[in-house]
Design a protein around this motif. Structure first.
Motif, mmCIF file in Angstrom:
data_model
loop_
_atom_site.group_PDB
_atom_site.id
_atom_site.type_symbol
_atom_site.label_atom_id
_atom_site.label_comp_id
_atom_site.label_asym_id
_atom_site.label_seq_id
_atom_site.Cartn_x
_atom_site.Cartn_y
_atom_site.Cartn_z
ATOM 1 N N ARG A 232 0.819 -1.214 0.000
ATOM 2 C CA ARG A 232 0.000 0.000 0.000
ATOM 3 C C ARG A 232 0.855 1.268 0.000
ATOM 4 N N THR A 233 1.920 1.276 0.796
ATOM 5 C CA THR A 233 2.709 2.497 0.978
ATOM 6 C C THR A 233 4.121 2.307 0.448
ATOM 7 N N THR A 234 4.580 3.316 -0.284
ATOM 8 C CA THR A 234 5.958 3.348 -0.780
ATOM 9 C C THR A 234 6.606 4.655 -0.348
ATOM 10 N N VAL A 235 7.815 4.558 0.176
ATOM 11 C CA VAL A 235 8.608 5.741 0.512
ATOM 12 C C VAL A 235 9.798 5.787 -0.440
ATOM 13 N N VAL A 236 9.929 6.890 -1.147
ATOM 14 C CA VAL A 236 11.090 7.108 -2.011
ATOM 15 C C VAL A 236 12.038 8.045 -1.275
ATOM 16 N N LEU A 237 13.150 7.507 -0.814
ATOM 17 C CA LEU A 237 14.155 8.291 -0.100
ATOM 18 C C LEU A 237 15.155 8.861 -1.099
ATOM 19 N N VAL A 238 15.311 10.179 -1.075
ATOM 20 C CA VAL A 238 16.209 10.855 -2.006
ATOM 21 C C VAL A 238 17.433 11.350 -1.242
ATOM 22 N N ARG A 239 18.593 10.937 -1.682
ATOM 23 C CA ARG A 239 19.806 11.328 -0.958
ATOM 24 C C ARG A 239 20.036 12.838 -0.973
ATOM 25 N N GLU A 240 19.781 13.481 -2.098
ATOM 26 C CA GLU A 240 19.956 14.936 -2.124
ATOM 27 C C GLU A 240 18.746 15.596 -1.457
ATOM 28 N N PRO A 241 18.945 16.764 -0.831
ATOM 29 C CA PRO A 241 17.822 17.431 -0.162
ATOM 30 C C PRO A 241 16.722 17.818 -1.140
ATOM 31 N N VAL A 242 15.494 17.466 -0.818
ATOM 32 C CA VAL A 242 14.329 17.927 -1.570
ATOM 33 C C VAL A 242 13.251 18.295 -0.546
ATOM 34 N N GLY A 243 12.474 19.312 -0.854
ATOM 35 C CA GLY A 243 11.471 19.769 0.089
ATOM 36 C C GLY A 243 12.094 20.573 1.211
ATOM 37 N N ILE A 244 11.347 20.737 2.275
ATOM 38 C CA ILE A 244 11.775 21.557 3.417
ATOM 39 C C ILE A 244 12.465 20.704 4.459
#
Length: 244
Positions: A232-244
Motif C-alpha cells: 500500500r505504501t511506498t517511501v522514495v528516499l532521495v539522498r539529495e535534499p528535496v522539500g523543506i
C-alpha cells in the motif's frame, strides 16, 4: 504539510507526553527493550549498507511492511513515481514543496494525463459543496506527498493544521507514495518535533502568511509506524535534499 487556519496562530504544541506514548507504542510493537532503547536492525546488504544512514533507514522502513526505494537525485525520484502511477489514475496531494522540487506536481496535477482531484476541488464552492470536497479528498486511489521527518527506526512523522492529508495517509487512499529528502532523517521523536518547530513550521507559516495574510497552526501529528497491507505504501528516499 500544514495548512492555513483562518485567524489564529499557535506555536507547535509538541509535548513529552507524546514522546512517552511513542516509546510505549514501540515497546508494544517489539521495536525496543524495556528501557526504550532502539533495537538494532541487521541489513542484508552487509557492512557497506550498515554504514550508510539512508540505507539503514530504508531497511528499517521495509521491516515495517512499507516499500522503500533509495535514489540519489530528484529526477530519479520523479521517474520512479511516475512509473508507479498508470496514466488516467485518480491522484491527489496537498500542496507539497517536495513534489514541486522533484518535478512531480506539474505532470500529475496540471498535465491532464491523470484524474487529478485537487483541480476539481479548487473549482468547487466550499461553502455549498464542502461535503463533496471532503469526500473526494479523503479517499483517492493514489495519494502523494511527504512527511516532516523520518526517524532512524523507520517511523514517519507527518504534521498538519487541518489534517486533510493525514486521513488518506493513514488509510483513506488506495496507494500512498511519499517522497522524502535525506535531510529529514532524524535520530528520534524529540528531534522530529524539533525539526517541525524550527524548520518546517516557520517555512510553512511564512508561505501561508505571504499568500493569505494569516498564520498557520499545528494541530495534528501522525506517526506511521508501519503498514497492515503490504504494497500500500511506498517511501522514495532521495539522498539529495528535496522539500523543506
Amino acid at each position: 504539510m500544514m495548512h492555513e487556519n483562518g485567524d489564529r496562530r499557535s506555536e507547535p504544541r509538541l509535548t513529552t507526553d507524546l514522546a512517552c506514548t511513542y516509546r510505549c507504542a514501540r515497546n508494544y510493537l517489539g521495536w525496543s527493550d524495556g528501557s526504550g532503547a532502539t533495537v538494532s536492525v541487521e541489513t542484508a546488504a552487509g557492512t557497506e549498507a550498515a554504514t550508510d544512514l539512508v540505507e539503514r533507514v530504508a531497511t528499517a522502513i521495509r521491516s515495517h511492511n512499507i516499500e522503500a526505494i533509495v535514489v540519489d537525485r530528484a529526477d530519479e525520484a520523479r521517474e520512479i513515481v511516475l512509473g508507479m502511477i498508470p496514466e488516467g489514475s485518480e491522484v491527489h496531494s496537498g500542496k507539497s514543496k517536495t513534489l514541486e522540487d522533484v518535478g512531480l506536481y506539474a505532470p500529475l496535477f496540471e498535465s491532464g494525463r491523470y484524474d487529478a482531484v485537487r483541480p476539481k476541488t479548487y473549482a468547487m464552492d466550499r461553502a455549498v459543496q464542502g461535503r463533496e470536497i471532503r469526500k473526494m479528498s479523503a479517499a483517492p486511489d493514489f495519494e502523494l506527498g511527504s512527511v516532516a521527518a523520518v526517524i532512524e527506526d523507520g517511523t514517519l512523522v507527518a504534521a498538519s493544521a487541518t489534517g486533510s492529508q493525514l486521513g488518506p495517509y493513514a488509510m483513506g487512499a488506495g496507494r500512498l507514495i511519499l517522497v522524502v529528502g535525506s535531510q529529514k532523517i532524524v535520530p528520534d521523536l524529540d528531534a522530529a518535533f524539533r525539526r517541525i518547530r524550527e524548520v518546517v513550521f516557520p517555512w510553512e507559516n511564512a508561505q501561508v502568511n505571504a499568500k493569505l495574510g494569516v498564520d498557520t497552526i499545528l494541530e495534528k501529528v501522525l506517526l506511521i509506524f508501519g503498514e497492515w497491507s503490504a504494497g500500500r505504501t511506498t517511501v522514495v528516499l532521495v539522498r539529495e535534499p528535496v522539500g523543506i
